[in-house]
Design an enzyme around this catalytic site. Structure first.
Site, PDB file in Angstrom:
ATOM      1  CD  GLU A 196      -7.082 -13.008   8.537  1.00 58.84           C
ATOM      2  OE1 GLU A 196      -7.733 -11.961   8.390  1.00 58.84           O
ATOM      3  OE2 GLU A 196      -5.851 -12.993   8.681  1.00 58.84           O
ATOM      4  CE  LYS A 212      -3.202 -14.141   8.300  1.00 53.87           C
ATOM      5  NZ  LYS A 212      -2.435 -13.021   8.807  1.00 53.87           N
ATOM      6  NE  ARG A 257       3.057  -5.567 -11.387  1.00 50.59           N
ATOM      7  CZ  ARG A 257       4.056  -6.419 -11.548  1.00 50.59           C
ATOM      8  NH1 ARG A 257       3.845  -7.575 -12.116  1.00 50.59           N
ATOM      9  NH2 ARG A 257       5.262  -6.119 -11.153  1.00 50.59           N
ATOM     10  CG  HIS A 299      -1.908 -21.381  34.193  1.00 50.57           C
ATOM     11  ND1 HIS A 299      -1.725 -21.564  35.543  1.00 50.57           N
ATOM     12  CD2 HIS A 299      -0.673 -21.347  33.639  1.00 50.57           C
ATOM     13  CE1 HIS A 299      -0.412 -21.610  35.805  1.00 50.57           C
ATOM     14  NE2 HIS A 299       0.235 -21.484  34.658  1.00 50.57           N
ATOM     15  CD  GLU A 308      -0.246 -13.301  11.655  1.00 49.04           C
ATOM     16  OE1 GLU A 308      -0.907 -12.645  12.477  1.00 49.04           O
ATOM     17  OE2 GLU A 308      -0.450 -13.242  10.425  1.00 49.04           O
ATOM     18  CE  LYS A 332      -4.315  -6.469   2.529  1.00 53.82           C
ATOM     19  NZ  LYS A 332      -3.743  -7.564   3.342  1.00 53.82           N
ATOM     20  CD1 TRP A 381       1.101   0.729  -5.164  1.00 49.24           C
ATOM     21  CD2 TRP A 381       2.779   0.053  -3.864  1.00 49.24           C
ATOM     22  NE1 TRP A 381       0.602   0.486  -3.922  1.00 49.24           N
ATOM     23  CE2 TRP A 381       1.593   0.076  -3.101  1.00 49.24           C
ATOM     24  CE3 TRP A 381       3.957  -0.339  -3.252  1.00 49.24           C
ATOM     25  CZ2 TRP A 381       1.570  -0.285  -1.767  1.00 49.24           C
ATOM     26  CZ3 TRP A 381       3.922  -0.693  -1.928  1.00 49.24           C
ATOM     27  CH2 TRP A 381       2.728  -0.666  -1.195  1.00 49.24           C
TER      28      TRP A 381
HETATM   29  C1  AGP Z   1      -4.640  -9.877   9.108  1.00 52.48           C
HETATM   30  O1  AGP Z   1      -4.622 -10.960   8.278  1.00 52.48           O
HETATM   31  C2  AGP Z   1      -5.800  -8.968   8.974  1.00 52.48           C
HETATM   32  N1  AGP Z   1      -6.037  -8.574   7.648  1.00 52.48           N
HETATM   33  C3  AGP Z   1      -5.850  -7.844  10.005  1.00 52.48           C
HETATM   34  O2  AGP Z   1      -5.674  -8.392  11.261  1.00 52.48           O
HETATM   35  C4  AGP Z   1      -4.858  -6.671   9.822  1.00 52.48           C
HETATM   36  O3  AGP Z   1      -3.553  -7.084  10.120  1.00 52.48           O
HETATM   37  C5  AGP Z   1      -5.295  -5.513  10.722  1.00 52.48           C
HETATM   38  O4  AGP Z   1      -6.577  -5.082  10.344  1.00 52.48           O
HETATM   39  C6  AGP Z   1      -4.331  -4.359  10.711  1.00 52.48           C
HETATM   40  O5  AGP Z   1      -4.219  -3.799   9.441  1.00 52.48           O
HETATM   41  P1  AGP Z   1      -3.046  -2.789   9.097  1.00 52.48           P
HETATM   42  O6  AGP Z   1      -1.762  -3.528   9.256  1.00 52.48           O
HETATM   43  O7  AGP Z   1      -3.331  -2.359   7.690  1.00 52.48           O
HETATM   44  O8  AGP Z   1      -3.150  -1.656  10.067  1.00 52.48           O
END
Ligand code: AGP
Length: 599
Positions: free
Chosen positions: A479, A476, A28, A495, A472, A594, A75
């Protein structure tokens, strides 16, 4: 997200069981850990806690022979991650120890009262006050003391309490924060999720809000808030430990998508205007929002929202570009959004903005992260750790924080009346329910994912506040499914991108019942005339869109400006199911991390 474990049984192995079970909650995420054990021989509660890992906690731990104890991984939400803020917390006498998950909303008022009565505190947490209130209410009966204590609390809690004079006893209470109880022979357990206990039992009681449990000498008695005993409902859980870490979900991403009703709720509960009291809103002429990726898209939603509610002009910049932009000849409030608080591009932009003399506000999910140390002010999402690389629950929390911030700025600038703020807040509080309604439609989304899974390219279109939703949604999709996807303001198709449309290119079109609705409908007309399959995401009650497409996903009626939240749930699930049907590595997509800590 914090983790809790409690154990009492005949054998003197509490220390070993509590640490082992706590380790099973490591997934977690946490920043500190601790344990409290009743040492019967000495008649005391021994507390050991520290910032860092469970392994580090273990290293400094003497063996304590005990049959009762509680443990916790923290946390941070109130107070930075350090040794004193770690749980368990104790009262003035040192006889009571407590662990807590959740947020006590009225802790400041309670703390002031307790200090006036002579209580002394060692931490900055909201949780510590609970131990002191139990102390006030304790007159020889621990169960009664906890029952009286929870009457005074506002917010959310899962708590476990032990007392040096009550070996063999734990009192547990739950309100809007999960808590399960387990039993095997003479051993009884409590934990924030069953994962921690699967090695020891498969028999569980899932406590309900308002319930209090008394674990004593191998038995469990359950009570409601009025003190009336209630019949527990036992359930058998046969998950593997690995399944359980994901709460029974196939992937962390899916688990995190499903957490959103509660993460939005937590975000609302944790909203702290105090963090903004020093903000120079009256003196600012404009706002600049800086972020990357999903956080940047949340920032774009923020632009529409702040301009609508607060009447200030807002520009949104990607962090990697900001530092190369020319300095303006006036300063503005700069908002930096980062889930991790560690994104190198965002931090570099923050430093540049400060160098240029701007006031800075960070919005982040991670307490103690670099961004919180460097920005002038910080707001927290309180969404719990996000493990899937694709940001989901933190996006909706970022958007919700931006609604609250926009209302706050609008009110402070005299742009909104209190009644208008209250009315919108009421609407925002309905969002968790709207999200729940969408989560129950997974089958429909899965069928649409079947339809688009072979596509090589997908477009997302929207207008106004749902233009960022289109960006967004496309992010998603690309990626995690590795399908090329683009988000456009719907008016931009003609355009250029319209040239690409044909029956092989699906278009996800996002509609809202606002001033953009008619224009969106005609854009959908343009798309379907080129033979592209259209998936429309629209509000319940929309009777027009079915004239253009049979593939419609309906979200519950919400205030139009709030629609990016329910829309995001659909686009997240659509990306998830498409990726899953394509057999992709969902939680760790190729080439991505991440937290992007390099520029
Ligand atoms: C989104 O799904 C990605 N993991 C990536 O775009 C992310 O939002 C970006 O790297 C920014 O990260 P942060 O919000 O931790 O700064």
């Amino acid at each position: 997200m914090c983790g809790i474990v409690g154990y009492t049984g005949e054998s003197l192995e509490a220390e070993e069981i509590l640490l082992d079970a706590l380790k099973r909650l490591e997934y977690r995420g946490y920043d500190s850990a601790g344990i409290a054990l009743i040492d019967e021989g000495e008649g005391v509660v021994e507390v050991f806690k520290r910032a860092g890992s469970i392994e580090e906690l273990k290293q400094g731990l003497p063996p304590v022979k005990s049959k009762t104890g509680i443990s916790h991984t923290r946390w941070a939400t109130h107070g930075v991650p350090n040794d004193v803020n770690a749980h368990p917390h104790t009262d003035c006498s040192g006889k009571i120890a407590l662990v807590h998950n959740g947020i006590i909303e009225n802790y400041k008022a309670l703390k002031e009262r307790l200090i006036a009565e002579g209580h002394q505190f060692s931490s900055d947490t909201d949780s510590e006050i609970i131990a002191h209130i139990v102390e006030e209410n304790y007159h020889g009966n621990l169960l009664d003391a906890v029952m009286k204590t929870v009457e005074e609390l506002k917010g959310s809690w899962a708590i476990l309490v032990i007392h040096a004079e009550h070996p063999g006893e734990i009192v547990a209470a739950r309100h809007e924060s999960p808590l399960v109880l387990g039993k095997k022979f003479d051993k009884v357990f409590a934990a924030s999720d069953p994962t921690a206990l699967l090695k020891y039992t498969d028999q569980f009681i899932f406590m309900e809000d308002g319930q209090i449990a008394h674990l004593k000498d191998g038995t469990i008695a359950l009570y409601d808030l009025k003190g009336k005993e209630v019949e527990p409902i036992w359930q058998r859980i046969t998950w593997s430990v690995e399944d359980a870490e994901k709460g029974g979900f196939e992937h962390y991403m899916l688990k995190e998508i499903y957490e959103q009703p509660s993460t939005i709720h937590q975000c609302l509960q944790g909203w702290d205007e105090g963090a903004l009291s020093e903000l120079n809103i009256e003196g600012t002429r404009s706002i600049t929002i800086v972020a990357c990726g999903t956080s940047y898209h949340a920032g774009l939603v923020g632009k529409y929202v702040i301009e609508t509610f607060a009447g200030l002009p807002v520009t949104v910049e990607t962090a990697s570009e900001y530092r190369y932009s020319s300095p303006k000849d006036f300063s503005s409030l700069h908002i930096f959004i980062s889930q991790s608080g560690e994104t190198a591009d965002t931090l570099a932009a923050l430093r540049e903005a400060k160098r240029r003399g701007n006031e800075t506000l960070a919005i982040t999910n991670v307490m103690g992260s670099t961004i919180t140390r460097e920005a002038h002010h910080t707001l927290y999402l309180r969404a719990g750790p996000e493990i899937g690389v694709a940001a989901t629950k933190t996006f909706t929390s970022q958007v919700v924080i931006l609604y609250l911030l926009a209302l706050y700025i609008g009110k402070r600038r005299g742009k909104l009346l209190s009644e208008e703020v209250e009315g919108t807040l009421r609407e925002i509080k309905h969002l968790p329910r709207a999200v729940e309604a969408i989560l129950s439609k997974e089958e429909e989304i899965r069928n649409l994912a079947e339809m688009i899974k072979e596509a090589t390219s997908i477009f997302y279109i929207g207008r106004f506040v749902n233009y960022p939703s289109a960006l967004e949604g496309a992010l998603k999709m690309k990626e995690i499914s590795y399908i090329h996807a683009e988000g456009y303001p719907a008016g931009e198709l003609k355009h250029g991108p319209l040239a690409l449309l044909d029956s092989s290119l699906p278009v996800v079109a996002i509609l809202t019942d606002d001033h953009t609705y008619d224009k969106m409908l005609s854009n959908i007309g343009e798309v379907s005339a080129r033979g592209s399959p259209v998936i429309a995401i629209t509000e319940e009650g929309d009777r027009e869109v079915v004239k253009y497409t049979e593939h419609v996903l309906y979200y519950p009626k919400v205030m139009p400006i709030l629609s990016p939240v329910p829309v995001a749930i659909y686009t997240q699930l659509l990306a998830y199911w498409t990726a899953r049907l394509r057999g992709c590595e969902i939680d760790k997509p190729r080439n991505l991390a991440k937290s992007v800590t390099v520029e």
